[in-house]
Scaffold this active site. Sequence first.
Site, PDB file in Angstrom:
ATOM      1  N   LEU A  29      10.025   7.807  -8.908  1.00 18.32           N
ATOM      2  CA  LEU A  29      10.378   6.453  -8.505  1.00 18.32           C
ATOM      3  C   LEU A  29      11.422   5.900  -9.462  1.00 18.32           C
ATOM      4  CD1 LEU A  29       6.913   4.822  -7.656  1.00 18.32           C
ATOM      5  CD2 LEU A  29       8.720   5.464  -6.047  1.00 18.32           C
ATOM      6  N   GLU A  36       3.169  -3.454  -7.495  1.00 19.17           N
ATOM      7  CA  GLU A  36       3.451  -2.725  -6.253  1.00 19.17           C
ATOM      8  C   GLU A  36       2.658  -1.418  -6.207  1.00 19.17           C
ATOM      9  OE1 GLU A  36       4.865  -1.346  -2.657  1.00 19.17           O
ATOM     10  OE2 GLU A  36       4.688  -3.354  -3.496  1.00 19.17           O
TER      11      GLU A  36
END
Length: 208
Positions: A29, A36
């Site tokens: 990521l 999140e």
Amino acid sequence: MGKDKVHPKPIRLIAAACNDMGIGKDGQLPWNIPKEFQFFLDTVTSVSSPGKSNLLIWGRKCWLSSLEITHLFRNCLHIVLSRTLSSVPKHADYVCQDFPSAVELASTFPLCNQVETIWIIGGVEVYKESARHPWCDLIYLTHVMADFDCDTYFPEFDREVYEQLETCEYCRGTANHQPDDSSLSLDRKLIACHDSFEIGQRLFMFKV
């Protein structure tokens, strides 16, 4: 329950993407947003009753880049898709050569008695194929409202088949990309297929 009978399961995609729909860089990521990540965990691990599980489908590269977090997925079984692996990879429960085989495994005896929802974790080709499946009803897509350097992107999907159901926006200041991006604005979208049918007590959406 007939052992050969197919029991349809909801198939749902979940992802976060930045302004240009980027979702990854070098297998990782591009951002660090604890809130999140917690939303992701809470969503894919939620089941209706004890003893039930969700089935998470991972592409091989996606799985291998996430080994350090696999212990966090309570109430979950993991299928890794691979045409090259000859055995089940570390920490996974099953390996299947392709997406249809994984769906069949989840929807027939004995797993059909245990599995509630099939969640698609990535990567891109798995997202593409699952979004076209007739059992796919929802896409959970978080818009990370910032620009990141990415080499992997969330695929296009048929906007005539899917429509946005709701959005939930929250903002906590300005972007701060390192080392914690908690201040980024996020816009969560729940996107569903247009038509619906009911199986049991759960309302699904499906493609015509």
